[in-house]
Design a protein around this motif. Structure first.
Motif, mmCIF file in Angstrom:
data_model
loop_
_atom_site.group_PDB
_atom_site.id
_atom_site.type_symbol
_atom_site.label_atom_id
_atom_site.label_comp_id
_atom_site.label_asym_id
_atom_site.label_seq_id
_atom_site.Cartn_x
_atom_site.Cartn_y
_atom_site.Cartn_z
ATOM 1 N N VAL A 1 -3.010 3.229 7.691
ATOM 2 C CA VAL A 1 -1.800 3.324 6.865
ATOM 3 C C VAL A 1 -0.583 3.708 7.698
ATOM 4 O O VAL A 1 -0.695 4.098 8.851
ATOM 5 N N PHE A 2 0.572 3.608 7.048
ATOM 6 C CA PHE A 2 1.827 4.042 7.658
ATOM 7 C C PHE A 2 2.122 5.494 7.259
ATOM 8 O O PHE A 2 1.293 6.160 6.639
ATOM 9 N N PRO B 1 0.057 -2.732 6.127
ATOM 10 C CA PRO B 1 -0.829 -2.036 7.069
ATOM 11 C C PRO B 1 -2.149 -2.749 7.313
ATOM 12 O O PRO B 1 -2.664 -2.745 8.440
ATOM 13 N N MET C 1 0.819 -1.224 0.000
ATOM 14 C CA MET C 1 0.000 0.000 0.000
ATOM 15 C C MET C 1 0.847 1.266 0.000
ATOM 16 O O MET C 1 0.334 2.352 -0.109
ATOM 17 N N CYS C 2 2.157 1.074 0.193
ATOM 18 C CA CYS C 2 3.029 2.253 0.200
ATOM 19 C C CYS C 2 3.714 2.431 -1.144
ATOM 20 O O CYS C 2 4.746 3.096 -1.249
ATOM 21 N N ILE D 1 4.755 13.097 -3.419
ATOM 22 C CA ILE D 1 5.372 13.087 -2.084
ATOM 23 C C ILE D 1 6.863 13.408 -2.116
ATOM 24 O O ILE D 1 7.478 13.580 -1.079
ATOM 25 N N VAL E 1 7.987 4.914 3.170
ATOM 26 C CA VAL E 1 7.802 5.464 4.518
ATOM 27 C C VAL E 1 8.954 6.442 4.784
ATOM 28 O O VAL E 1 8.767 7.552 5.302
ATOM 29 N N THR F 1 3.747 6.841 4.920
ATOM 30 C CA THR F 1 3.689 7.255 3.503
ATOM 31 C C THR F 1 2.350 7.913 3.202
ATOM 32 O O THR F 1 2.275 8.933 2.518
ATOM 33 N N THR F 2 1.284 7.286 3.691
ATOM 34 C CA THR F 2 -0.068 7.731 3.326
ATOM 35 C C THR F 2 -0.674 8.661 4.374
ATOM 36 O O THR F 2 -1.571 9.454 4.046
ATOM 37 N N HIS G 1 1.958 9.093 -4.771
ATOM 38 C CA HIS G 1 1.395 8.074 -3.875
ATOM 39 C C HIS G 1 -0.006 8.506 -3.426
ATOM 40 O O HIS G 1 -0.158 9.616 -2.910
ATOM 41 N N ALA G 2 -0.971 7.644 -3.634
ATOM 42 C CA ALA G 2 -2.365 7.884 -3.208
ATOM 43 C C ALA G 2 -2.859 9.283 -3.601
ATOM 44 O O ALA G 2 -3.478 9.979 -2.800
#
Ligand code: SF4
Lengths: 73, 359
Positions: free
Chosen positions: B132-133, B56, A1-2, A50, B188, B135-136, A45-46
């Motif tokens: 989420v971690f 996650p 998800m990252c 970033i 991350v 990053t999000t 990202h999403a």
């Protein structure tokens, strides 16, 4: 998800940009990076940029990807 | 970069280390990349890769999902979430089952989509699952701040964000798994920066290398970890320098700090780890689904009998030790979170089980 992918900014309007990801265009938010500029590469990202990538970063990425394909062939 | 040459260097370094070593990757994307590329089978036998708590969805405990499901049953509520959450079994249901029964569950690509939906559907209550971690988490923070700015009062976040360095600290403090080095999560680290891991190398004397996601990146990172072991040092190194800086993304960090504050939080398999979570600050309580739905009835939380997801996430056992693996538990009928998520360790083992992959 990252997962995040590199893309190039082709249009900028306020907090949002249109980016090109290997020929596909998408909208993304650019509030998390400093002074986004047309033509620059960013990591997406999403729905958000970033990080910025320099030309050398893009080159390094391309080299890695190309060499991986060569190894697979 | 010549792959064969690097594998030879790695074999040589592994020989110099002279004992079996275990490196843990704490990112689901690394787990998938290592399996997909066949990297595990290229490494010498003395090097094992452990998959840690890097997915996650997998580390989100049942209690959280139980609450999301209870909210989804309320009239007018809409749950917006990333796809991976939909099929995760909770104590007595899943979001997918609830959707089949009529609950309004939306799969979104970004929290921005959830906020936009809230803005154009003021009669509905949109709850985004913040699972989420780092990053999000800034992207979720942005939507909360934006909702506050524009007074979009039907948007909220059910928050269980987690922060990775403190989970790594928790794992090492637990002490029940041997870890000789960490492959730190690349994206991350884009947000938190390489300096964020320094306390781990200082406290535990354990090498940390921030790694990119291509197989070549991971090979280079493993080589860096081995070089540290050979020279008996433990520092934070940054293989993914095309994206990660020492201080991280300062705008994102400042936004995180504006909207969230650190808290102790429960991880599946790891229990409550001090300081490893982010909760919404009081200033934004109007957008905190935990506050809005604080009096909702929840079922007694139950875990699937026989599922060892917790041990898999700690790296103490592998999916092959689970009696349910590939028999009762498959991606088509998953019994635990680690089989559902595309980044889950059980799902990766299942997907690549037919290949000549070294586990
Ligand atoms: S195989 Fe299924 S039941 Fe076993 S640990 Fe993994 S998710 Fe849990």
């Amino acid at each position: 998800m990252c997962l995040a992918i590199p893309a190039r900014i082709i249009e900028l309007k306020d907090d949002f940009a249109t980016v090109d990801i290997e020929g596909v265009q998408r909208s993304c938010n650019v509030c998390l990076i400093n002074e986004p500029a047309l033509g620059e590469y960013v990591l997406i990202h999403a729905g958000f940029a970033i990080q910025k990538w320099s030309e050398e970063d893009v080159e390094e990425y391309r080299t890695i990807i190309n060499e991986m394909y060569e190894q697979e062939e | 970069m010549d792959l064969q040459k690097h594998i030879e260097i790695i074999s040589d370094l592994a020989e110099q280390v002279g004992k079996p070593v275990k490196f843990m990757e704490v990112c689901g994307t690394h787990t998938m990349s290592a399996f997909r590329s066949g990297l595990r089978s290229l490494l010498p036998e003395s090097i094992s890769l452990l998959s840690g708590p890097g997915c996650p969805v997998c580390v989100t405990p049942n209690e959280y999902l139980d609450k999301a499901i209870a909210i989804s049953r309320l009239p007018g509520s809409v749950i917006a979430t990333f796809r991976d959450m939909i099929r995760v079994p909770s104590s007595e249901s899943s979001l997918e089952i609830e959707r089949a029964k009529g609950a309004d569950i939306k799969v979104v690509y970004s929290p921005l989509d959830a906020l936009a939906y809230a803005n154009s559907n003021p009669e509905k209550k949109i709850v985004f699952l913040g699972v989420v971690f780092e990053t999000t988490a800034p992207t979720v923070a942005w939507t909360i701040r934006e909702a506050a700015k524009k007074n979009i009062s039907n948007y909220s976040v059910l928050c269980t964000h987690k922060t990775m360095p403190w989970a790594m600290d928790g794992l090492l403090m637990g002490g029940d798994v041997q870890i000789d080095g960490f492959l730190c999560p690349g994206h991350v680290s884009v947000i938190i920066g390489s300096n964020a891991y320094k306390f781990l190398t200082d406290k535990f004397g354990i090498p940390c290398v921030i790694s990119g996601f291509e197989a070549f990146d991971m090979i280079a990172s493993i080589e860096m970890l081995l070089k540290q072991l050979v020279s008996n040092c433990a520092v934070v190194e940054n293989q993914y320098s095309r994206s990660v800086t020492p201080e991280g993304n300062l705008s994102a960090l400042s936004l995180l700090d504006e909207v969230f504050e650190p808290c102790d939080i429960a991880w599946r398999g790891l229990g409550i780890i001090p300081k490893s979570g982010l909760r919404i600050r009081e200033k934004f309580f109007k957008y905190d689904a935990d506050m809005i739905f604080s009096d909702i009835d929840l079922p007694k939380s139950i875990q699937e009998k026989g599922c060892i997801c917790g041990d898999v996430l700690r790296g103490t056992r592998t999916p092959l030790d689970c009696l349910l693996f590939s028999k009762k538990c498959t991606p088509d009928s998953p019994l635990g979170a680690c089989m559902v998520s595309s980044e889950g360790t059980c799902s990766a083992y299942y997907k690549y089980r037919g290949d000549s992959v070294e586990f």
